[in-house]
Design an enzyme around this catalytic site. Sequence first.
Site, PDB file in Angstrom:
ATOM      1  N   HIS A   1      -0.028  -8.904   6.214  1.00 27.64           N
ATOM      2  CA  HIS A   1      -0.121  -7.618   5.521  1.00 27.64           C
ATOM      3  C   HIS A   1      -1.200  -7.671   4.436  1.00 27.64           C
ATOM      4  O   HIS A   1      -2.011  -6.743   4.305  1.00 27.64           O
ATOM      5  CB  HIS A   1       1.247  -7.286   4.911  1.00 27.64           C
ATOM      6  CG  HIS A   1       1.300  -5.985   4.177  1.00 27.64           C
ATOM      7  ND1 HIS A   1       2.038  -4.911   4.619  1.00 27.64           N
ATOM      8  CD2 HIS A   1       0.718  -5.572   3.025  1.00 27.64           C
ATOM      9  CE1 HIS A   1       1.895  -3.901   3.773  1.00 27.64           C
ATOM     10  NE2 HIS A   1       1.105  -4.295   2.789  1.00 27.64           N
ATOM     11  N   GLU A   2      -1.222  -8.759   3.637  1.00 27.88           N
ATOM     12  CA  GLU A   2      -2.203  -8.858   2.554  1.00 27.88           C
ATOM     13  C   GLU A   2      -3.608  -9.088   3.091  1.00 27.88           C
ATOM     14  O   GLU A   2      -4.587  -8.570   2.538  1.00 27.88           O
ATOM     15  CB  GLU A   2      -1.807  -9.975   1.589  1.00 27.88           C
ATOM     16  CG  GLU A   2      -0.453  -9.779   0.923  1.00 27.88           C
ATOM     17  CD  GLU A   2      -0.291  -8.395   0.316  1.00 27.88           C
ATOM     18  OE1 GLU A   2      -1.257  -7.872  -0.286  1.00 27.88           O
ATOM     19  OE2 GLU A   2       0.798  -7.818   0.449  1.00 27.88           O
TER      20      GLU A   2
ATOM     21  N   HIS B   1      -5.137  -5.867   3.942  1.00 26.49           N
ATOM     22  CA  HIS B   1      -5.692  -5.183   2.773  1.00 26.49           C
ATOM     23  C   HIS B   1      -7.123  -5.649   2.489  1.00 26.49           C
ATOM     24  O   HIS B   1      -8.002  -4.838   2.172  1.00 26.49           O
ATOM     25  CB  HIS B   1      -4.826  -5.445   1.538  1.00 26.49           C
ATOM     26  CG  HIS B   1      -3.681  -4.487   1.378  1.00 26.49           C
ATOM     27  ND1 HIS B   1      -3.851  -3.125   1.263  1.00 26.49           N
ATOM     28  CD2 HIS B   1      -2.340  -4.705   1.299  1.00 26.49           C
ATOM     29  CE1 HIS B   1      -2.672  -2.539   1.121  1.00 26.49           C
ATOM     30  NE2 HIS B   1      -1.737  -3.475   1.148  1.00 26.49           N
TER      31      HIS B   1
ATOM     32  N   CYS C   1       4.623  -0.789   1.514  1.00 29.63           N
ATOM     33  CA  CYS C   1       3.349  -1.118   0.882  1.00 29.63           C
ATOM     34  C   CYS C   1       3.368  -0.568  -0.538  1.00 29.63           C
ATOM     35  O   CYS C   1       3.757   0.583  -0.765  1.00 29.63           O
ATOM     36  CB  CYS C   1       2.172  -0.527   1.658  1.00 29.63           C
ATOM     37  SG  CYS C   1       0.552  -0.902   0.918  1.00 29.63           S
TER      38      CYS C   1
END
Length: 517
Positions: A481-482, A485, A439
């Site tokens: 993953h994004e 966020h 990350c």
Amino acid sequence: MTTSDSPVQRASEAFVAEFARWRIDRGMSKKQLAAAMGFDASYVSHVEARRHRPTEDFARRAEAILQTGGAIWQRYKEYDELRATARSRVGLPGRDPPVPDQWLPPGTGLVVERETARLSYVDGKYRCTVRRALYNAGTEPVTRYLVRISVDRYPDDPARSNRHHRDHPMSWDELAMVASCAGEPMDWRSKTDRDALKEAWLLFENAQGRFPLYPGQRTTIAYSWHISVEKWGHWFQRTVRLPTRQLTIEVEFPARMRPVVWGVQTSLSAEEVPLRTPITQELSVDGRAVFSWHTEQATLHDRYRLEWRFRGTRPEGAVEQPDDWEEPPFVQPASSDAMRAAGVIQRGDSGLDRPVRRMDLPGESARAEDVIDELSTALDRIEALHPFVKGVGLAAPQLGSGLAVAIVRQAEPDAEQIVLINPRVVAESGDADEQFEGCLSFFDVRGLVRRPLTITVQSERLDGTPVTTVYERALARLVAHEIDHLDGRLYLDRMEHDAPLVPTTEYRQTGKPWHYA
């Protein structure tokens, strides 16, 4: 004192002499120059014969066409200052009405307002990244832009260099060129394909549509490519092929290689000379030495070149340093300090723990475009710091924005950048696997994360139209993953509670793609 001996008259004569010298040096007749400047054919003759006094309009046009590096403009300013002082003494207006700063002569066409070109050495390869702020000063829309990539392994030995590139030709595949315009991916097509020379047209279009640069409009394009050290010499050169107002050239190396950098320039009328201003050097927090040179007097057709050598130690195991030894083997350390310096918010900041706000489209489309451009620009900086063979992504909260926007760049060089606006996972497969993830917000470690092999994501276009897309394997992992966020989650939240984080100094998969059976 006679009129001909006055300071104003002498300054006027100095301007005319400078103007005539540069016109002749550029090989232009008075008629040709007058046409290029947008004047009647007799006007240049009248100025050179001192029947017409020089004006700011005339001086600006002459400087723009002849590209004298400011010589003509400086002579005019000296004349204008003396004339203004003399006129004010007798109560007359000091100067003519000013000409707008944005003035350009008719037919100028495309202008580069700012160019920043950086060559970075990372893990045995050079990465070139060029950003150009463009202004269309012409009368026709611009639909393509020509870029040129030329290599010369041994610039001081042309025969040896030619042999080398015949045996080791440069290829489009290894260059892996990507380009964008204001964050929008640009298609490109090859124009010239030779062993040591490549030319390509960057097109102001992609599969989703066209976006020409119309007269009076501005935009910023960016493109990047890679080349191995075996095919690149110790030089980085920029040739001014369009009127350019500001030019910055940068080269970047690991400081441990102890680089020494200098620069030269050549023109149509002069042999190679040292750069007229010094090169600056900075040491970044991650141990990178950055050398930068800047000018606001870039002259058309001039070439500006940075050269270097290394004073680092010999490669391990070498008894003697071979004649053709270049840089020592080096693996760029993954550093959170480097990401922080690139503008990425780091773990511990409360902005990474909060879900973001969904964007109201199409009402907020302009703001969404701004965020996409900010993310793309930041990723350009980040990709110059580290090789991302697994792909890379960046979400708005990592730049301090609380909006639901993220972008993902795939590992494949020709793949388009994925833009995610208001994304959410609406379905996922039962099959999952574990892979190590990194990350940008805590880049010194890697963690083993379990994720589904397939996800279905619903997002929106700028006009608010919903889009449903299925992502698989590596791309599913990057996109998920994004989206995490944007939901205020880090991959730590998906790891087993007792799973350790692996420092990058011990992680052995850097530079390798994720493996799938």
